[in-house]
Scaffold this active site. Structure first.
Site, PDB file in Angstrom:
ATOM      1  N   TYR A  89      -0.799  -0.479  10.568  1.00  0.00           N
ATOM      2  CA  TYR A  89      -1.034  -0.707   9.052  1.00  0.00           C
ATOM      3  C   TYR A  89       0.107  -0.273   8.120  1.00  0.00           C
ATOM      4  CZ  TYR A  89      -3.151  -1.103   4.503  1.00  0.00           C
ATOM      5  OH  TYR A  89      -3.616  -1.395   3.064  1.00  0.00           O
ATOM      6  N   SER A 111       0.992  -1.065   0.136  1.00  0.00           N
ATOM      7  CA  SER A 111      -0.072   0.016  -0.027  1.00  0.00           C
ATOM      8  C   SER A 111       0.908   1.320   0.094  1.00  0.00           C
ATOM      9  CB  SER A 111      -0.832   0.052   0.997  1.00  0.00           C
ATOM     10  OG  SER A 111      -1.538   1.316   1.475  1.00  0.00           O
TER      11      SER A 111
HETATM   12  N1  NAP Z   1      -8.958  -0.696   0.004  1.00  0.00           N
HETATM   13  C1  NAP Z   1      -7.639   0.147  -0.229  1.00  0.00           C
HETATM   14  O1  NAP Z   1      -7.781   1.432  -0.105  1.00  0.00           O
HETATM   15  C2  NAP Z   1      -6.455  -0.358  -0.229  1.00  0.00           C
HETATM   16  C3  NAP Z   1      -5.487   0.351  -0.346  1.00  0.00           C
HETATM   17  C4  NAP Z   1      -4.009  -0.158  -0.292  1.00  0.00           C
HETATM   18  C5  NAP Z   1      -3.763  -1.469  -0.406  1.00  0.00           C
HETATM   19  N2  NAP Z   1      -4.957  -2.147  -0.114  1.00  0.00           N
HETATM   20  C6  NAP Z   1      -4.267  -3.644   0.174  1.00  0.00           C
HETATM   21  O2  NAP Z   1      -5.056  -4.570  -0.734  1.00  0.00           O
HETATM   22  C7  NAP Z   1      -5.163  -5.800  -0.364  1.00  0.00           C
HETATM   23  C8  NAP Z   1      -6.713  -6.257  -0.506  1.00  0.00           C
HETATM   24  O3  NAP Z   1      -7.585  -5.489   0.172  1.00  0.00           O
HETATM   25  P1  NAP Z   1      -9.261  -4.741  -0.322  1.00  0.00           P
HETATM   26  O4  NAP Z   1      -9.000  -3.487  -0.519  1.00  0.00           O
HETATM   27  O5  NAP Z   1      -9.379  -5.828  -1.476  1.00  0.00           O
HETATM   28  O6  NAP Z   1     -10.050  -5.281   1.033  1.00  0.00           O
HETATM   29  P2  NAP Z   1     -11.055  -6.108   1.226  1.00  0.00           P
HETATM   30  O7  NAP Z   1     -12.353  -6.281   0.098  1.00  0.00           O
HETATM   31  O8  NAP Z   1     -11.344  -6.355   2.635  1.00  0.00           O
HETATM   32  O9  NAP Z   1     -10.410  -7.741   1.051  1.00  0.00           O
HETATM   33  C9  NAP Z   1      -9.373  -8.088   1.948  1.00  0.00           C
HETATM   34  C10 NAP Z   1      -9.278  -9.823   1.434  1.00  0.00           C
HETATM   35  O10 NAP Z   1      -8.342 -10.397   2.613  1.00  0.00           O
HETATM   36  C11 NAP Z   1      -9.043 -11.526   3.248  1.00  0.00           C
HETATM   37  N3  NAP Z   1      -8.440 -11.772   4.418  1.00  0.00           N
HETATM   38  C12 NAP Z   1      -8.558 -10.515   5.403  1.00  0.00           C
HETATM   39  N4  NAP Z   1      -8.202 -11.191   6.634  1.00  0.00           N
HETATM   40  C13 NAP Z   1      -7.853 -12.444   6.301  1.00  0.00           C
HETATM   41  C14 NAP Z   1      -7.316 -13.622   7.006  1.00  0.00           C
HETATM   42  N5  NAP Z   1      -7.143 -13.538   8.472  1.00  0.00           N
HETATM   43  N6  NAP Z   1      -7.168 -14.691   6.622  1.00  0.00           N
HETATM   44  C15 NAP Z   1      -7.425 -15.039   5.067  1.00  0.00           C
HETATM   45  N7  NAP Z   1      -7.771 -13.971   4.315  1.00  0.00           N
HETATM   46  C16 NAP Z   1      -8.182 -12.590   5.062  1.00  0.00           C
HETATM   47  C17 NAP Z   1     -10.328 -11.218   3.032  1.00  0.00           C
HETATM   48  O11 NAP Z   1     -11.222 -12.493   2.891  1.00  0.00           O
HETATM   49  P3  NAP Z   1     -11.836 -13.331   4.100  1.00  0.00           P
HETATM   50  O12 NAP Z   1     -12.446 -12.186   4.830  1.00  0.00           O
HETATM   51  O13 NAP Z   1     -12.949 -13.961   3.479  1.00  0.00           O
HETATM   52  O14 NAP Z   1     -10.877 -14.112   4.991  1.00  0.00           O
HETATM   53  C18 NAP Z   1     -10.741 -10.479   1.819  1.00  0.00           C
HETATM   54  O15 NAP Z   1     -10.621 -11.471   0.593  1.00  0.00           O
HETATM   55  C19 NAP Z   1      -4.912  -5.659   1.156  1.00  0.00           C
HETATM   56  O16 NAP Z   1      -3.634  -6.247   1.113  1.00  0.00           O
HETATM   57  C20 NAP Z   1      -4.850  -4.232   1.457  1.00  0.00           C
HETATM   58  O17 NAP Z   1      -3.947  -3.740   2.573  1.00  0.00           O
HETATM   59  C21 NAP Z   1      -6.053  -1.912   0.092  1.00  0.00           C
END
Ligand code: NAP
Length: 271
Positions: free
Chosen positions: A159, A146
């Site tokens: 984070y 990120s």
């Molecule tokens: N959204 C943003 O603004 C943003 C910005 C920069 C980077 N990111 C990064 O992008 C990545 C994806 O995030 P997203 O935005 O797509 O969020 P999201 O929709 O909340 O997806 C997060 C994913 O991670 C899985 N996850 C969370 N905790 C877990 C655990 N303990 N074990 C296994 N799986 C787990 C969730 O699946 P389950 O809950 O089904 O387990 C879900 O599929 C992350 O690494 C995040 O830090 C996001």
């Protein structure tokens, strides 16, 4: 090394039950006819996505229910994914944030974040990179980080720390492996409109369609392209690239103060 090719090969995606991970899995199947191993806790969602991708694109899709905070689930993920199957690319995307005052971040929640964002990613990167070197030379690993890891980000202090770790870990390991038949890509998005905003509370301020918020499918397309091109450090979106460039010439304290201003008014009111 040539561009990575996913057609007819297996790509593993963690965190494939929603957001960026789900969209990256769709792109691997739809645009590259790649087979998939999907990993997350919400198995019902993985199974629904698997059924959609098998029917629409004729690819093979396996699902693994695993919780990245549990050491035994992390090791089982590797074992199940590679049992009778060769993984050519691993996208380590599962991640969680905590949005709030750093002093109020509880130990259990922090430990779960560290395990999900850091410990499991290090272990799986090592295992899959070694597996690719011996079983599927020419493959690659992508770590989803990120921009919060490039600037100290108040109200997401822990984070921000976990993602700074990933930036350095992924870049350093990628350098160690230059010349070897496996690439390591660090993908570094800014804001994406996903469930993460709703779960953490940042969604109170940052909404889909806002300037600086990328749609998950657009962001996912750039991520998969970066993996295929074996780019070392990928920041998606012109605005994020420009921000990154400007922040390199900004004193660190000022950059952090600017980030604090952006996030402070998304905080919930104090009780
Ligand atoms: N959204 C943003 O603004 C943003 C910005 C920069 C980077 N990111 C990064 O992008 C990545 C994806 O995030 P997203 O935005 O797509 O969020 P999201 O929709 O909340 O997806 C997060 C994913 O991670 C899985 N996850 C969370 N905790 C877990 C655990 N303990 N074990 C296994 N799986 C787990 C969730 O699946 P389950 O809950 O089904 O387990 C879900 O599929 C992350 O690494 C995040 O830090 C996001």
């Amino acid at each position: 090394m040539q561009k990575l090719a996913l057609a007819g090969k297996y790509t593993l995606v963690t965190g494939a039950s929603s957001g960026l991970g789900l969209e990256m899995a769709r792109i691997v199947a739809r645009d590259h006819r790649g087979h998939l191993v999907l990993v997350a806790r919400r198995i019902d969602r993985l199974e629904a996505l698997a059924a959609e991708l098998r029917t629409a694109y004729g690819v093979e899709v396996e699902c693994i229910q695993a919780d990245m905070t549990r050491r035994e689930d992390v090791t089982r993920t590797f074992e199940e994914a590679t049992r009778g199957r060769v993984i050519h690319a691993a996208i380590l995307n599962a991640g969680v944030t905590y949005f709030g005052r750093g002093l109020e971040h509880g130990f259990e929640d922090f430990s779960a974040m560290l395990a999900t964002n850091v410990t499991s990613v290090v272990w799986l990167t090592q295992r899959f990179a070694q597996h690719i070197l011996t079983e599927s030379p020419g493959g690659g690993v992508m770590i989803v980080s990120s921009v919060a890891g490039t600037t100290a980000t108040p109200f997401q202090a822990a984070y921000s720390g976990t993602k700074a770790f990933l930036n350095n870990f992924g870049m350093a390991l990628g350098e160690e492996l230059v010349g070897e038949p496996v690439s390591v890509t660090v993908f570094v998005p800014g804001g994406i409109a996903t469930e993460m905003g709703e779960k953490s509370g940042t969604g109170r301020k940052f909404k889909k369609g806002d300037v600086g918020m990328m749609d998950a499918d657009v962001c996912a397309r750039r991520a998969v392209l970066g993996l295929l091109r074996r780019e070392r450090f990928v920041i998606p979106g012109a605005l994020n690239v420009l921000n990154d460039l400007l922040l390199r010439f900004t004193p660190r304290g000022l950059a952090s103060a600017m980030a604090a201003r952006i996030y402070r008014d998304a905080l919930p009111p104090k009780p």
